[in-house]
Design a protein around this motif. Sequence first.
Motif, short mmCIF file in Angstrom:
data_model
loop_
_atom_site.label_atom_id
_atom_site.label_comp_id
_atom_site.label_asym_id
_atom_site.label_seq_id
_atom_site.Cartn_x
_atom_site.Cartn_y
_atom_site.Cartn_z
N SER A 124 -41.39 -39.35 -11.70
CA SER A 124 -40.23 -39.68 -10.90
C SER A 124 -39.32 -40.63 -11.70
O SER A 124 -39.79 -41.59 -12.28
CB SER A 124 -40.70 -40.37 -9.62
OG SER A 124 -39.65 -40.55 -8.73
N ARG A 182 -39.78 -35.18 3.25
CA ARG A 182 -39.06 -36.42 2.95
C ARG A 182 -37.69 -36.43 3.63
O ARG A 182 -37.09 -35.39 3.82
CB ARG A 182 -38.89 -36.55 1.42
CG ARG A 182 -37.89 -37.59 1.00
CD ARG A 182 -37.94 -38.01 -0.44
NE ARG A 182 -37.26 -37.20 -1.44
CZ ARG A 182 -35.94 -36.91 -1.46
NH1 ARG A 182 -35.15 -37.28 -0.45
NH2 ARG A 182 -35.44 -36.21 -2.46
N ALA A 233 -46.29 -39.21 -3.12
CA ALA A 233 -45.82 -40.52 -2.65
C ALA A 233 -45.54 -40.52 -1.14
O ALA A 233 -44.52 -41.02 -0.68
CB ALA A 233 -44.59 -40.97 -3.44
N GLY A 234 -46.46 -39.91 -0.39
CA GLY A 234 -46.39 -40.00 1.07
C GLY A 234 -45.61 -38.90 1.76
O GLY A 234 -45.52 -38.87 2.99
N ASN A 235 -45.02 -37.99 1.00
CA ASN A 235 -44.32 -36.86 1.61
C ASN A 235 -44.87 -35.56 1.06
O ASN A 235 -45.49 -35.55 -0.01
CB ASN A 235 -42.82 -36.93 1.31
CG ASN A 235 -42.17 -38.15 1.92
OD1 ASN A 235 -42.16 -38.33 3.14
ND2 ASN A 235 -41.66 -39.03 1.08
N GLU A 250 -34.44 -46.00 -3.66
CA GLU A 250 -35.68 -46.31 -2.95
C GLU A 250 -35.93 -47.81 -2.91
O GLU A 250 -35.61 -48.52 -3.86
CB GLU A 250 -36.89 -45.64 -3.64
CG GLU A 250 -37.08 -44.18 -3.33
CD GLU A 250 -36.34 -43.29 -4.32
OE1 GLU A 250 -35.98 -43.80 -5.39
OE2 GLU A 250 -36.11 -42.11 -3.99
N GLU A 268 -41.21 -50.95 -2.70
CA GLU A 268 -42.59 -50.44 -2.50
C GLU A 268 -42.67 -48.94 -2.80
O GLU A 268 -43.70 -48.45 -3.27
CB GLU A 268 -43.16 -50.80 -1.12
CG GLU A 268 -42.55 -50.06 0.05
CD GLU A 268 -41.42 -50.85 0.70
OE1 GLU A 268 -40.83 -51.72 0.03
OE2 GLU A 268 -41.14 -50.59 1.89
N VAL A 269 -41.58 -48.24 -2.54
CA VAL A 269 -41.56 -46.80 -2.84
C VAL A 269 -41.49 -46.60 -4.35
O VAL A 269 -42.16 -45.73 -4.93
CB VAL A 269 -40.39 -46.09 -2.12
CG1 VAL A 269 -40.32 -44.63 -2.52
CG2 VAL A 269 -40.53 -46.22 -0.61
N ARG A 285 -44.90 -47.07 -5.81
CA ARG A 285 -45.74 -45.89 -5.56
C ARG A 285 -45.41 -44.77 -6.53
O ARG A 285 -46.28 -44.07 -7.04
CB ARG A 285 -45.44 -45.38 -4.14
CG ARG A 285 -46.61 -45.53 -3.22
CD ARG A 285 -46.23 -45.11 -1.86
NE ARG A 285 -47.21 -44.19 -1.33
CZ ARG A 285 -47.21 -43.77 -0.09
NH1 ARG A 285 -46.29 -44.17 0.74
NH2 ARG A 285 -48.14 -42.94 0.33
N ARG A 286 -44.13 -44.59 -6.78
CA ARG A 286 -43.69 -43.53 -7.68
C ARG A 286 -44.07 -43.83 -9.12
O ARG A 286 -44.40 -42.93 -9.89
CB ARG A 286 -42.18 -43.32 -7.54
CG ARG A 286 -41.88 -42.51 -6.30
CD ARG A 286 -40.43 -42.54 -5.90
NE ARG A 286 -40.26 -41.68 -4.74
CZ ARG A 286 -39.79 -40.44 -4.78
NH1 ARG A 286 -39.41 -39.92 -5.91
NH2 ARG A 286 -39.70 -39.72 -3.68
#
Length: 195
Positions: free
Chosen positions: A13, A40, A76-78, A139, A142-143, A146-147
């Motif tokens: 990313s 997302r 990443a959560g999606n 973003e 915190e995002v 994660r990425r």
Amino acid sequence: MSERRLTVLSGPSGVGKSTVVAELRRAHPEVWLSVSVTTRRPRPGEVHGVHYFFVDNEEFDRLIESGELLEWAEFAGNRYGTPREPVLKKLAEGVPTLLEIDLEGARQVRRSMPEALLVFLAPPSWEELEKRLRGRGTEPEEVIARRLEAGRNEMAAEHEFDLSLVNTNVQDVCHRLIALMTDPQGVTTTTNREV
Ligand SMILES: Nc1nc2c(ncn2[C@@H]2O[C@H](COP(=O)(O)OP(=O)(O)O)[C@@H](O)[C@H]2O)c(=O)[nH]1
Ligand SMILES: Nc1ncnc2c1ncn2[C@@H]1O[C@H](COP(=O)(O)OP(=O)(O)O)[C@@H](O)[C@H]1O
């Protein structure tokens, strides 16, 4: 029909995948880019049906269950997936076809379509990757964290790809990519870092 016409572009990313793909679409409208489905939320400026098909979790579940996705992965959560039908149709028509997907998706394509060309987009350095991801400003921290974590995992898998292109200059990457897609002769199966 040759599955070699199917090209997969992956990379961490923030490396510049969307930028490269946008330039490729501008300069080479003959290449067809698959539009993925995602759970997302859209970023400002993203258009449903152009950048992604934005769907909710229920719809994504339905697409998986009905076998409508060629591959899918959680990132990443999606969740993100490639609609199967349009890809097969374009390949059958002989149209050079590009998927911009994550590492897990690339691995699934490798298994289901072994003739596909897997290209890894690499950053000039890890520092530059962080800078680009933060600089994009789309973003919260915190995002981004994660990425970047996912990015370390992706960087470690670079050797699984047929070829790496270092995204120093977007035009250079596009030129090389279009050459690979339209004239794949000479592509070796060992990982090559270029550009
Ligand atoms: N497996 C899979 N990954 C996808 C798909 N579409 C996008 N991705 C990947 O999902 C990750 C996150 O994409 P996105 O949220 O748009 O963020 P960005 O790549 O940082 O701009 C990236 O690695 C994309 O390549 C898909 O259909 N399948
Ligand atoms: N070759 C490049 N040189 C400098 N900045 C770049 C380059 N390619 C992309 N960028 C910038 O890096 C950021 C992340 O690019 P983006 O295309 O959103 O990455 P990805 O889709 O891989 O997450 C964007 O702000 C973009 O303008």
